[in-house]
Design a protein around this motif. Structure first.
Motif, PDB file in Angstrom:
ATOM      1  N   TRP A  21      89.612  64.109  46.289  1.00 52.35           N
ATOM      2  CA  TRP A  21      89.007  63.705  47.549  1.00 52.35           C
ATOM      3  C   TRP A  21      89.764  62.518  48.117  1.00 52.35           C
ATOM      4  CZ3 TRP A  21      85.810  67.142  49.309  1.00 52.35           C
ATOM      5  CH2 TRP A  21      85.289  68.042  48.379  1.00 52.35           C
ATOM      6  N   GLN A  43      80.501  68.604  45.376  1.00 54.80           N
ATOM      7  CA  GLN A  43      81.868  68.573  45.892  1.00 54.80           C
ATOM      8  C   GLN A  43      82.643  69.827  45.534  1.00 54.80           C
ATOM      9  OE1 GLN A  43      84.025  65.050  44.859  1.00 54.80           O
ATOM     10  NE2 GLN A  43      82.707  63.705  46.055  1.00 54.80           N
ATOM     11  N   LEU A  47      84.404  72.213  48.325  1.00 55.51           N
ATOM     12  CA  LEU A  47      85.850  72.401  48.339  1.00 55.51           C
ATOM     13  C   LEU A  47      86.215  73.862  48.154  1.00 55.51           C
ATOM     14  CD1 LEU A  47      88.580  71.140  48.586  1.00 55.51           C
ATOM     15  CD2 LEU A  47      88.508  70.564  46.166  1.00 55.51           C
ATOM     16  N   HIS A  50      85.763  75.662  51.311  1.00 51.81           N
ATOM     17  CA  HIS A  50      86.832  75.346  52.257  1.00 51.81           C
ATOM     18  C   HIS A  50      88.095  76.152  51.960  1.00 51.81           C
ATOM     19  CE1 HIS A  50      89.538  72.960  54.788  1.00 51.81           C
ATOM     20  NE2 HIS A  50      90.374  73.048  53.778  1.00 51.81           N
ATOM     21  N   ARG A 137      93.422  69.428  56.394  1.00 52.17           N
ATOM     22  CA  ARG A 137      92.016  69.042  56.441  1.00 52.17           C
ATOM     23  C   ARG A 137      91.921  67.827  57.350  1.00 52.17           C
ATOM     24  NH1 ARG A 137      91.715  68.946  50.514  1.00 52.17           N
ATOM     25  NH2 ARG A 137      90.716  66.922  50.657  1.00 52.17           N
ATOM     26  N   ARG A 272      82.362  68.488  57.515  1.00 51.50           N
ATOM     27  CA  ARG A 272      83.473  68.497  58.471  1.00 51.50           C
ATOM     28  C   ARG A 272      83.764  67.086  58.968  1.00 51.50           C
ATOM     29  NH1 ARG A 272      83.590  73.943  62.141  1.00 51.50           N
ATOM     30  NH2 ARG A 272      82.803  75.377  60.574  1.00 51.50           N
ATOM     31  N   LEU A 277      86.252  69.427  55.792  1.00 50.16           N
ATOM     32  CA  LEU A 277      86.111  70.719  55.110  1.00 50.16           C
ATOM     33  C   LEU A 277      85.500  71.723  56.067  1.00 50.16           C
ATOM     34  CD1 LEU A 277      84.828  69.541  51.625  1.00 50.16           C
ATOM     35  CD2 LEU A 277      87.163  70.076  52.330  1.00 50.16           C
ATOM     36  N   GLN A 279      83.674  74.879  57.031  1.00 48.37           N
ATOM     37  CA  GLN A 279      82.716  75.865  56.594  1.00 48.37           C
ATOM     38  C   GLN A 279      81.517  75.774  57.526  1.00 48.37           C
ATOM     39  OE1 GLN A 279      80.863  74.813  52.785  1.00 48.37           O
ATOM     40  NE2 GLN A 279      81.849  72.853  52.939  1.00 48.37           N
TER      41      GLN A 279
END
Length: 520
Positions: A21, A43, A47, A50, A137, A272, A277, A279
């Motif tokens: 991260w 997390q 991830l 994503h 990202r 986001r 990320l 989604q």
């Protein structure tokens, strides 16, 4: 064992999911706040979702380019896909990132042959594959409008231009090239390009860990912008994948909600904002915000409905391996009265929310909208049981098609017609879940399958079926005979994962055709 080591063990050998991260940068650089998100969300699940989103974005681009290509370009791309297909992979198996990059390059060369030959062309091909293997990202993944002409010049103006952090990291294995420049370009809604940043590309860019570049949001009214990476080496330039970064009209209010579906979308929006990320998969920020608004029948929207019954207990899905990954039943909300519910059962390798997202997904929505057909997407996998799937199906029917109106799509008893749809491996999971059951919770089925026509003649025998598989008839021939036969076979050409995009249109036509009286 440290928490990071435990996370790495949970992720197994899938190194591309082991991205770190963002860490606090130097004081002058813009920073996100990963800890605020990590304290609230899983997390690893964020991830992983994503990464699946990044892969889906590439598959959608390949689908779009394929649909626009001529026969010669498609032949070249198909050869590239087949050459890169892993041993044992099925015809409907989604290609690897490497295979997609090779197929796209074949399409581009066939469309605009390059003059470069020999080693120069091979170098460019390698550079393009490396560029396409890098994911961006952008945190935050959206920004607010800014009009330089409406503000005073000087430091005050610069302060209002939003800083953003871009994490560049590889999601495809590749050897880092040397002496490469990395350029980031903004692409406006009307196609103009503006350089955002240029740096010498370190080796970390081509690893899962990646590195950060810092940019400012462009001056813009609300609209959809894109950010793209270009790699330059020895005068050759290769473009990566474009990532959408939206200018939204106002800062969204991230309020807590007791509604599980709304809370899920709020978590996605916060991910986001803080981590970049993307989604749910394939859903833009404006579409996500629209799904958070109170339902408006005039604005059709793809929304999560409720958590899937098959995943109420945290259990890893095949191919994922991370407990707790959220799985939802999704629905296409357009405020119309329905005659029919089509439920698409998506397998573990085909994320549920992609049914109506991307180029092929929106073709499905357009084919069904206005036909009195409600749409739902239901996840299915090895842990799914017939009871859980029946629960999801019945709940979706209750929410999306509680009543019926007269029409060709409805059942003779006036109740909504219930149609199950599945593609590839999901067909097998569906058959396995209902193995031995004498009654099924749906009236008809539409399937796109790996198998040749003669291989599984008795799959869901007794159920009216539309089947796409090798060895079937041309669609016009298969849909011309009335009344329809119990099983309508339509040929599915190579590559199946691309050609089954025709299923939505065929399904809409098939559902509307008159039926023979049901056998008792």
């Amino acid at each position: 064992m440290t928490p990071r080591a435990r996370l790495a063990r949970a992720l197994g050998v899938c190194a591309l999911l082991a991205w770190p991260w963002p860490v606090p940068a130097q004081e002058s650089a813009p920073q996100s706040d990963p800890e605020s998100a990590s304290s609230r969300y899983d997390q690893a699940s964020l991830l992983q979702a994503h990464v699946r989103c990044a892969v889906f974005e590439r598959q959608s681009e390949l689908t779009r380019r394929w649909s626009e290509a001529d026969a010669d370009a498609r032949a070249a791309a198909l050869a590239a896909l087949q050459a890169a297909r892993p041993p044992g992979a099925g015809r409907m198996t989604a290609p690897t990132l490497e295979a997609m990059s090779r197929a796209l390059l074949a399409l581009e060369i066939a469309k605009s042959p390059r003059s470069a030959e020999g080693q120069a062309l091979e170098t460019l091909r390698a550079l393009e594959r490396q560029a396409r293997g890098v994911d961006l990202r952008v945190a935050p993944a959206f920004f607010l409008p800014h009009d330089p002409s409406a503000s005073a010049a000087g430091a005050g103006q610069a302060a209002r231009i939003q800083p953003m952090t871009v994490r560049l990291a590889s999601i495809a294995s590749s050897d880092p090239p040397r002496s490469v420049q990395a350029h980031l370009f903004w692409i406006s809604p009307t196609g103009e390009r503006t350089r955002a940043r240029s740096e010498a590309a370190p080796a970390e860019l081509f690893t899962p860990e990646g590195f950060d570049m810092y940019v400012h949001a462009p001056a813009s009214a609300p609209g959809r912008w894109q950010l793209v990476l270009e790699l330059e080496k020895a005068g050759q330039v290769a473009s990566g994948w474009r990532v959408e970064v939206e200018c939204i009209a106002a800062q969204p209010a991230l309020l807590e909600s007791e509604d599980p579906a709304r809370a899920y979308l709020l978590r996605c929006l916060e991910a986001r904002r803080t981590l970049g990320l993307r989604q749910p998969i394939g859903m833009s920020t404006s579409e996500l915000l629209a799904a958070l608004e109170p339902q408006d029948p005039a604005k059709p929207c793809w929304r999560p409905l409720f958590p899937s019954a098959s995943h109420v207990h945290p259990a890893p899905r095949v191919g994922l391996g991370i407990p707790g990954l959220e799985a939802w039943v999704w629905g296409w909300i357009h405020g119309q009265q329905h005659e029919c519910l089509v439920a698409s059962f998506s397998g573990p390798s085909d994320p549920t929310e992609t049914l109506l997202l991307g180029s092929a997904g929106f073709a499905f929505a357009n084919a069904q909208h206005g036909n009195g057909i409600a749409l739902a997407a239901i996840p299915i996998g090895p842990e799914s049981t017939a009871e859980n799937l029946e629960h999801d199906f019945a709940r979706a029917l209750e929410l999306l098609a509680p009543g019926a109106r007269a029409g060709a799509s409805a059942n003779p008893d006036g109740k909504p017609r219930r149609v199950a749809m599945a593609r590839g491996g999901a067909v097998g999971w569906l058959a396995s879940a209902f193995y031995g059951h004498t009654t099924l919770p749906f009236d008809a089925g539409a399937f796109a399958m790996e198998w040749d026509k003669p291989t599984r003649p008795n799959l869901f025998a007794g159920l009216e079926r539309l089947v796409l598989a090798r060895g079937g008839l041309a669609s016009e021939t298969a849909l011309a005979s009335l009344p329809l036969p119990e099983c309508t076979w339509i040929d599915l050409a190579e590559p199946a994962f691309l050609e089954d995009r025709h299923l939505p249109e065929l399904l809409a036509r098939w559902i509307r055709l008159p039926r023979a009286p049901r056998r008792q």
